[in-house]
Write an enzyme that holds these catalytic residues in place. Structure first.
Site, PDB file in Angstrom:
ATOM      1  N   HIS A   3       0.830  -1.202   0.000  1.00 50.38           N
ATOM      2  CA  HIS A   3       0.000   0.000   0.000  1.00 50.38           C
ATOM      3  C   HIS A   3       0.867   1.256   0.000  1.00 50.38           C
ATOM      4  CE1 HIS A   3      -4.009  -1.837   0.762  1.00 50.38           C
ATOM      5  NE2 HIS A   3      -3.256  -2.829   1.216  1.00 50.38           N
ATOM      6  N   ASP A  50       2.797  -5.601   2.280  1.00 51.10           N
ATOM      7  CA  ASP A  50       1.533  -4.979   2.678  1.00 51.10           C
ATOM      8  C   ASP A  50       1.703  -3.480   2.946  1.00 51.10           C
ATOM      9  OD1 ASP A  50      -1.174  -4.825   3.117  1.00 51.10           O
ATOM     10  OD2 ASP A  50      -1.079  -5.562   5.163  1.00 51.10           O
ATOM     11  N   GLU A  75      -8.442 -12.562   5.237  1.00 45.54           N
ATOM     12  CA  GLU A  75      -7.491 -12.096   6.245  1.00 45.54           C
ATOM     13  C   GLU A  75      -8.227 -11.932   7.572  1.00 45.54           C
ATOM     14  OE1 GLU A  75      -4.309  -8.468   7.065  1.00 45.54           O
ATOM     15  OE2 GLU A  75      -5.980  -8.162   5.688  1.00 45.54           O
TER      16      GLU A  75
END
Length: 363
Positions: free
Chosen positions: A19, A300, A208
């Site tokens: 991200h 991530d 998740e």
């Protein structure tokens, strides 16, 4: 540790799940916060970095996302977005990432008047500048973009339309992000249908914070070509903890995922922080890879998780017994799962990844 770290640093890497708003340089965040008057938990780089890691290590996805309030606060102008994106590309190139797909939600960067298209254009400008500088310094990198709609928002269809509009400018796919529980991917079918109608690839955060139903919806109802995280697919595999593939039994969803070669964008450190895994040694990534799933390794959110691709590799080597062969496998899996043309994929694979690992074997 240092010789191992240096060896891993030199390996060619591919990251598909990272991200942009979770990967700022901490020094840049501090500088921009001072300019805008945004209050941070600390203005000392080391202390602030530690604060992010501690805050993210909350045991839930919802709490994990709260530290993003600080990075988002300063990423609201064209120049801030250009700078963050340029530095993003340079930082990845510095650890020999040769291909990356960064993702972000344009609607989260419009507080000061930027349009959604303005946000996308600024990010693409920054990524192009950073990639050009990296290439000039001898570290070529390709950075593509995935646009995210927010699960709890109302702009997903508009974001999908913009992803199609900007596909010739470096946008290669569409995603939805945000809280999983209570916000199923099927709520955004119109956005996914638009992407599919225009041939735009789709990846979806699933499996998740929520379990198997989110993965099932993502691949069956929304036709995702990749799954963001997907750690909970292990719940559909009996005997996966035994370490012997011959003693495992795959359920129907796990079988479908494996047989259709759906890539899993696994993020070990982040998954520990959100409570999706108990430890690196027990993380499903090893079992899933050994069982033949198309596993990829990712970061991530590098600032918020306090990690990097080199660190993720190092943790798997130290704590899960990974070898160069496993690292090569997830890297090849990643480039083969990238949302680019076969020509681009094969060029990176044959000219950068395969030679890079061959060189590492000779050392």
């Amino acid at each position: 540790m240092r010789p191992l770290w240096n060896q891993l640093l030199q390996l060619p890497k591919v990251v598909l799940h990272d991200h942009l708003d979770g990967a700022m340089r901490v020094e840049t965040l501090i500088e921009l916060a001072a300019r805008t008057g945004h209050h941070l938990p600390s203005t000392d780089p080391a202390e602030l970095t530690a604060w992010f890691v501690q805050a993210a290590s909350s045991g839930s996805l919802e709490l994990y996302m709260k530290p993003y309030v600080h990075t988002l606060a300063v990423m609201q102008t064209r120049q801030a977005l250009i700078r963050a994106a340029e530095e993003y590309a340079l930082d990845l190139a510095a650890e020999n990432v040769v291909y990356a797909e960064t993702r972000y939600a344009p609607e989260l960067h419009t507080r000061l008047g930027l349009s959604l298209a303005d946000v996308i254009a600024a990010v693409q400008e920054g990524l192009a500048a950073g990639s050009a500088k990296a290439a000039g310094a001898g570290s070529p990198i390709q950075v593509k973009t995935l646009l995210c709609g927010m699960r709890d928002g109302i702009h997903s269809r508009e974001i999908a339309e913009l992803a199609v509009r900007f596909r010739d400018s470096g946008v290669v796919g569409f995603d939805i992000a945000g809280p999983e529980n209570g916000y199923p991917p099927s709520d955004h079918l119109r956005a996914f249908e638009h992407a599919h109608r225009h041939g735009l690839p789709v990846t979806i955060h699933a499996g998740e914070a929520f379990g198997l139903p989110s993965i099932q919806q993502a691949v069956h109802a929304c036709r995702a070509q990749r799954i963001g995280h997907g750690t909970r697919i292990i719940d559909d595999i009996k005997g996966a903890d035994l370490g012997d593939p011959t003693r495992t039994e795959l359920g129907p969803l796990a079988s479908w995922i494996r047989e259709n070669r759906i890539p899993l964008e696994l993020c070990p450190t982040s998954n520990l922080q959100t409570g999706a895994a108990a430890s690196i040694a027990e993380h499903p990534i090893t079992a899933l890879l050994d069982l033949g799933f198309r596993v990829t390794l990712n970061t991530d959110s590098r600032l918020i998780a306090g990690t990097s691709m080199t660190r993720e590799m190092s943790l798997l080597v130290d704590e899960a017994g990974w070898t160069l062969d496993r690292l090569r496998m997830v890297t090849i899996n990643a480039i083969e799962s990238a949302f680019v043309s076969d020509d681009e994929r094969n060029l990176i694979l044959n000219e950068m990844i395969i030679p890079g690992y061959a060189k590492a074997e000779q050392q």
